[in-house]
Enzyme design. Structure first.
Site, PDB file in Angstrom:
ATOM      1  CG  ASN A 151      -0.376  -0.057   2.495  1.00 54.75           C
ATOM      2  OD1 ASN A 151       0.702  -0.611   2.646  1.00 54.75           O
ATOM      3  ND2 ASN A 151      -1.000   0.528   3.480  1.00 54.75           N
ATOM      4  CD  GLU A 248       5.152  -0.971  12.794  1.00 50.48           C
ATOM      5  OE1 GLU A 248       3.950  -0.703  13.006  1.00 50.48           O
ATOM      6  OE2 GLU A 248       6.074  -0.555  13.521  1.00 50.48           O
ATOM      7  CB  CYS A 282      -1.889  -0.160   8.919  1.00 47.26           C
ATOM      8  SG  CYS A 282      -0.634   1.117   8.828  1.00 47.26           S
ATOM      9  CD  GLU A 460       8.492   0.093  10.665  1.00 47.68           C
ATOM     10  OE1 GLU A 460       7.543   0.550  10.016  1.00 47.68           O
ATOM     11  OE2 GLU A 460       9.263  -0.775  10.238  1.00 47.68           O
TER      12      GLU A 460
HETATM   13  P1  NAD Z   1       0.571  -9.350   3.169  1.00 46.34           P
HETATM   14  O1  NAD Z   1       0.744  -9.853   4.550  1.00 46.34           O
HETATM   15  O2  NAD Z   1      -0.265 -10.139   2.239  1.00 46.34           O
HETATM   16  O3  NAD Z   1       1.988  -9.191   2.443  1.00 46.34           O
HETATM   17  C1  NAD Z   1       3.010  -8.391   2.992  1.00 46.34           C
HETATM   18  C2  NAD Z   1       4.348  -8.915   2.541  1.00 46.34           C
HETATM   19  O4  NAD Z   1       4.584 -10.198   3.114  1.00 46.34           O
HETATM   20  C3  NAD Z   1       4.477  -9.096   1.041  1.00 46.34           C
HETATM   21  O5  NAD Z   1       5.779  -8.682   0.662  1.00 46.34           O
HETATM   22  C4  NAD Z   1       4.318 -10.595   0.877  1.00 46.34           C
HETATM   23  O6  NAD Z   1       4.913 -11.107  -0.285  1.00 46.34           O
HETATM   24  C5  NAD Z   1       5.009 -11.111   2.109  1.00 46.34           C
HETATM   25  N1  NAD Z   1       4.647 -12.453   2.541  1.00 46.34           N
HETATM   26  C6  NAD Z   1       3.505 -13.131   2.308  1.00 46.34           C
HETATM   27  N2  NAD Z   1       3.521 -14.328   2.938  1.00 46.34           N
HETATM   28  C7  NAD Z   1       4.715 -14.406   3.579  1.00 46.34           C
HETATM   29  C8  NAD Z   1       5.326 -15.382   4.436  1.00 46.34           C
HETATM   30  N3  NAD Z   1       4.722 -16.526   4.731  1.00 46.34           N
HETATM   31  N4  NAD Z   1       6.532 -15.101   4.950  1.00 46.34           N
HETATM   32  C9  NAD Z   1       7.158 -13.938   4.681  1.00 46.34           C
HETATM   33  N5  NAD Z   1       6.635 -12.986   3.879  1.00 46.34           N
HETATM   34  C10 NAD Z   1       5.427 -13.210   3.345  1.00 46.34           C
HETATM   35  O7  NAD Z   1       0.031  -7.855   3.332  1.00 46.34           O
HETATM   36  P2  NAD Z   1      -0.448  -6.859   2.188  1.00 46.34           P
HETATM   37  O8  NAD Z   1      -1.757  -7.329   1.657  1.00 46.34           O
HETATM   38  O9  NAD Z   1       0.660  -6.608   1.245  1.00 46.34           O
HETATM   39  O10 NAD Z   1      -0.664  -5.516   3.014  1.00 46.34           O
HETATM   40  C11 NAD Z   1      -1.853  -5.183   3.628  1.00 46.34           C
HETATM   41  C12 NAD Z   1      -1.723  -5.307   5.123  1.00 46.34           C
HETATM   42  O11 NAD Z   1      -0.607  -4.553   5.582  1.00 46.34           O
HETATM   43  C13 NAD Z   1      -2.907  -4.740   5.853  1.00 46.34           C
HETATM   44  O12 NAD Z   1      -3.319  -5.636   6.864  1.00 46.34           O
HETATM   45  C14 NAD Z   1      -2.383  -3.467   6.475  1.00 46.34           C
HETATM   46  O13 NAD Z   1      -3.045  -3.045   7.630  1.00 46.34           O
HETATM   47  C15 NAD Z   1      -0.971  -3.818   6.733  1.00 46.34           C
HETATM   48  N6  NAD Z   1      -0.154  -2.606   6.856  1.00 46.34           N
HETATM   49  C16 NAD Z   1       0.353  -2.279   8.069  1.00 46.34           C
HETATM   50  C17 NAD Z   1       1.088  -1.120   8.239  1.00 46.34           C
HETATM   51  C18 NAD Z   1       1.669  -0.733   9.581  1.00 46.34           C
HETATM   52  O14 NAD Z   1       2.620   0.037   9.593  1.00 46.34           O
HETATM   53  N7  NAD Z   1       1.164  -1.229  10.682  1.00 46.34           N
HETATM   54  C19 NAD Z   1       1.322  -0.296   7.140  1.00 46.34           C
HETATM   55  C20 NAD Z   1       0.800  -0.659   5.914  1.00 46.34           C
HETATM   56  C21 NAD Z   1       0.067  -1.835   5.784  1.00 46.34           C
END
Ligand code: NAD
Length: 491
Positions: A151, A248, A282, A460
């Site tokens: 995102n 995060e 998020c 962070e």
């Molecule tokens: P996601 O968990 O699907 O993917 C995030 C990353 O993890 C990607 O690079 C993905 O390829 C990788 N990944 C997937 N499975 C994995 C595994 N088993 N081991 C290691 N890496 C793996 O998340 P998304 O759909 O890309 O992002 C949306 C989510 O991110 C939402 O829940 C949002 O709230 C959260 N988010 C949090 C913050 C924060 O700072 N707290 C900021 C932005 C987004």
């Protein structure tokens, strides 16, 4: 702009085998933007090896030199900000005006942590025995794995990479397979800035590549931004290696409007909370909690703004709401809408796909507002990650706090009030890593950010963030000439 979509391992650009390519498509119009590598476990292993090799010399580079390189990178990012923003917008569909801000925010983050790089010191520790000298060293933890979500790739990466570099770590970065392009572009920029080979490595891919990276025992830290489910998987994997993890994760932000709030400010604050970035953050204020006395008036005004939101191509200056990140994400959002209806919430506006034929190729969703949402319903409890607002009403401060704290998350929240005592009191009661008062979505490089509960742990930004990449070593020197009795070493 043509982009070199190859990975970066040990200073070399590495292409993918023909059967290991992942197409990257734009949510704006479904166009294929690039084919990136779906890194094999062997390639991920190589990237960690390169980072571990580079760490041997990088850890000895003085902070002032690390800072110089980081400032150089920030200057290049500032120069390239508009191009980076355009690339990010084509990749994840975020408004160009937001990605432009995020590119500059990323540069600001590198500068902030560059300022810390030469100020990392330990302390001397007075012990009980006079003839000892004890001190601490704060040392980089080694190779950090930085895994980011789709995102806000530039900003999320800067939140991790800047403190990691300042601390003296080397890194292996894995951006989301849905939006990896600005991270790959960074490979050119870090080379131009002059970072030594292997300090920054970038692999691309999905679950398999991410899992290979985060289960490697050679890491000193994993920093992850993404969904709760993936965060849980990473923490499980790290329980076998005992590598420390920063998480995060998601949120279900409560934006609370008290009866003494300034409505002229609270209405745009509520709108910013959920419709800015299409709710795909998020920190989204996806729950609007409104005092009974203001409820109908405030909700009608928010709905009025929602109905007038300009939905469209994120590169147009007038657009206020772009597409969501993918077709899959749109389908999920619409499922949440159906479920909310079935659970008895009242749909005030939106709830579907815009009926504008020119938007048919993109993943667009109407700005949506639900009232009468039960605090225990799925819409109130689960992260939608889209432009869907759940409104609750409350009778008093205590009820507002209970509703706000009544989810499994604890990331961000907002308070709208003109009573300074209430602002401080409620800020202390809220279970959240960030509390905004009379504002929402305000981020700063200096302000620590992170969550609690299922929103994750670790921080962070802010001076706190550098601690995630440092370990304390204690050094104790016996100053005496004494030959110690080996069976009674002094306490
Ligand atoms: P996601 O968990 O699907 O993917 C995030 C990353 O993890 C990607 O690079 C993905 O390829 C990788 N990944 C997937 N499975 C994995 C595994 N088993 N081991 C290691 N890496 C793996 O998340 P998304 O759909 O890309 O992002 C949306 C989510 O991110 C939402 O829940 C949002 O709230 C959260 N988010 C949090 C913050 C924060 O700072 N707290 C900021 C932005 C987004």
């Amino acid at each position: 702009m043509t982009i070199d979509s190859r990975m970066l391992i040990g200073g070399a650009r590495v292409d993918h085998d023909p059967d290991h390519g992942l197409p990257v498509t734009s949510p704006v119009d479904g166009r294929e933007l690039a084919v990136v590598a779906d890194a094999t476990p062997a390639q991920v292993h190589d990237a960690i090896t390169a980072a571990a090799d580079a760490f041997r010399s990088w850890r000895k580079v003085p902070g002032v030199e690390r800072a110089r390189l980081m400032h150089a990178l920030a200057t290049i990012i500032e120069r390239e900000a508009d191009e980076l923003a355009a690339l990010e917008t084509s990749d994840n569909g975020k408004l160009l005006r937001e990605t432009r801000t995020q590119a500059r925010f990323a540069a600001r983050n590198y500068r902030f942590f560059a300022g810390l790089a030469d100020k990392i010191g330990g302390r001397t520790v007075p012990l009980d025995a006079w003839d000892t000298f004890d001190y601490t060293l704060r040392e980089p933890v080694g190779v950090a794995a930085l895994v980011t979500a789709w995102n806000s790739p530039m900003q999320l990466l800067a939140n991790k990479l800047a403190p990691a570099l300042a601390a003296g770590c080397t890194v292996v970065i894995k951006p989301s397979e849905l939006a990896p392009l600005t991270t790959l572009r960074l490979a050119d920029l870090v080379a131009e800035a002059g970072f030594p080979d292997g300090v920054i490595n970038i692999v691309t891919g999905g679950v398999e590549a991410g899992a290979a990276l985060t289960s490697d025992p050679r890491l000193g830290r994993i920093s992850f931004t993404g969904s709760v489910a993936t965060g849980e998987a990473i923490q499980r994997a790290a329980s076998a290696t005992l590598v420390p993890v920063t998480l995060e994760l998601g949120g279900k932000g409560a934006n609370i409007v008290f009866d003494d709030a300034d409505l002229e400010r609270a209405v745009p604050g509520a709108v910013a909370g959920i419709f800015a970035a299409g709710g795909q953050t998020c920190i989204a204020g996806s729950r609007l909690l409104v005092h009974d006395s203001l409820h109908d008036k405030l909700v009608e005004r928010v709905a009025e703004v929602a109905r007038a939101i300009v939905v469209g191509d994120p590169t147009w200056e007038r657009t206020q709401l772009g597409p969501v990140a993918s077709e899959r994400q749109r389908a999920r959002i619409l499922e949440h809408v159906d479920r909310a209806r079935a659970d008895g919430a009242s749909l005030l506006t939106g709830g579907g796909v815009p009926d504008d034929a020119s938007l048919a190729a993109g993943s667009y969703v109407q700005p949506t507002v639900f009232t009468d949402v039960s605090p225990s319903s799925a819409l109130a409890q689960q992260e939608v990650f889209g432009p869907v607002l759940a409104v609750h009403r409350f009778a008093d401060e205590q009820e507002a706090i209970e509703i706000a704290n009544g989810t499994e998350f604890g990331l961000a929240s907002g308070i709208w009030t003109s009573d300074v005592s209430r602002a401080h009191r409620v800020a202390r009661e809220l279970v959240a890593g960030t509390v905004w008062v009379n504002t929402y979505r305000y981020s700063a490089a200096q302000a620590p950010f992170g969550g609690t509960r299922k929103s994750g742990h670790g921080r962070e930004r802010g001076v706190e963030a550098i601690d995630e990449y440092l370990a304390t070593k204690n050094v104790l020197i016996d100053l005496s000439d004494e030959v110690r009795d080996p069976f009674s070493i002094k306490a």
